[in-house]
Design an enzyme around this catalytic site. Structure first.
Site, PDB file in Angstrom:
ATOM      1  N   CYS A  46       0.881  -1.167   0.000  1.00  0.00           N
ATOM      2  CA  CYS A  46       0.000   0.000   0.000  1.00  0.00           C
ATOM      3  C   CYS A  46       0.913   1.210   0.000  1.00  0.00           C
ATOM      4  CB  CYS A  46      -0.916   0.016   1.226  1.00  0.00           C
ATOM      5  SG  CYS A  46      -2.018   1.465   1.250  1.00  0.00           S
ATOM      6  N   CYS A  88      -0.557   4.394   2.340  1.00  0.00           N
ATOM      7  CA  CYS A  88      -0.677   4.278   3.798  1.00  0.00           C
ATOM      8  C   CYS A  88      -0.368   2.835   4.191  1.00  0.00           C
ATOM      9  CB  CYS A  88      -2.047   4.716   4.277  1.00  0.00           C
ATOM     10  SG  CYS A  88      -3.426   3.976   3.377  1.00  0.00           S
ATOM     11  N   SER A  89      -1.357   2.104   4.679  1.00  0.00           N
ATOM     12  CA  SER A  89      -1.102   0.706   5.059  1.00  0.00           C
ATOM     13  C   SER A  89      -2.390  -0.118   4.959  1.00  0.00           C
ATOM     14  CB  SER A  89      -0.536   0.627   6.484  1.00  0.00           C
ATOM     15  OG  SER A  89      -1.417   1.244   7.409  1.00  0.00           O
ATOM     16  N   CYS A  90      -3.139   0.062   3.870  1.00  0.00           N
ATOM     17  CA  CYS A  90      -4.353  -0.728   3.667  1.00  0.00           C
ATOM     18  C   CYS A  90      -3.996  -2.205   3.668  1.00  0.00           C
ATOM     19  CB  CYS A  90      -5.020  -0.337   2.352  1.00  0.00           C
ATOM     20  SG  CYS A  90      -5.667   1.361   2.341  1.00  0.00           S
TER      21      CYS A  90
END
Length: 212
Positions: free
Chosen positions: A112, A115-117
């Site tokens: 991702c 961000c950090s999906c």
């Protein structure tokens, strides 16, 4: 590079640093706990649930079923949301799933970049390295180099495809089933599947002496 136990966070310095946001969150959590505004036990319970009840073993169950059930595999690749939900793995951050099948011709990796999906219902909480700027930037421009950092070497003619998760879609890699595991049950196969193999930074290996 030595092999690592890919069930745990990797000891790769370039991927293990906390991001500025993670550092702020931890500092805020500590402050709120010290002031008695947040119950540490409640926080630990939430983390434990995602690590043990809602965690990588859920994804491993999906992978093992896809390996042993051709109809389920086809369903998973066509409609991952429904196929995964049929095993009871649903929840926040698990909407709009897409399954990616690794083959000798193509190896899939997930990142991702913004961000950090991450698909919590099937993989639990994201590891620190997945959220690090180093991983998010390097995997896009040098995926084969990132695999080398994780101790993974693929044939030169294997295409490496990097998929960028978003708030709208999240991915689950279906790693290749290792040879010599035909005699293993679905439950035993699930025990071989690691979190990293479902992100694409690891491979699944047959247990020692598996071939019969």
């Amino acid at each position: 590079m030595d092999d690592h136990d890919h069930d745990h966070d990797h000891d790769h310095p370039q991927y293990s640093e906390l991001s500025e946001m993670d550092a702020r969150v931890r500092a805020l959590e500590t402050l709120l706990t010290e002031k008695g505004l947040v119950d540490r036990a409640a926080l630990d319970a939430v983390v434990e649930r995602y690590e043990k009840e809602v965690g990588p073993h859920n994804g491993a169950q999906v992978v093992a079923k896809a390996w042993t059930d051709g109809e389920y595999r086809r369903w998973l690749l066509e409609d991952a949301d429904a196929a995964i939900a049929s095993l009871g793995h649903v929840g926040r951050q698990g909407e709009h799933m897409v399954a990616l099948e690794n083959t000798p011709q193509r190896h899939n990796m997930v990142v991702c970049t913004l961000c950090s999906c991450y698909p919590w219902p099937v993989l639990g909480l994201p590891p620190v390295w997945y959220k690090s700027p180093a991983y998010r930037s390097k995997v896009v421009i040098d995926p084969r180099g990132v695999l080398a950092d994780f101790g993974v070497s693929l044939p030169e003619d294997t295409e490496i495809k990097v998929w960028d998760s978003t708030a709208e879609v999240r991915y689950l890699v279906i790693p290749a089933r290792p040879e010599g595991t035909d005699f293993m049950s679905e439950g035993e196969l699930a025990g071989l599947v690691t979190r990293d193999s479902m992100i694409g930074t690891g491979l699944v290996h047959a247990p020692s002496g598996a071939a019969r």
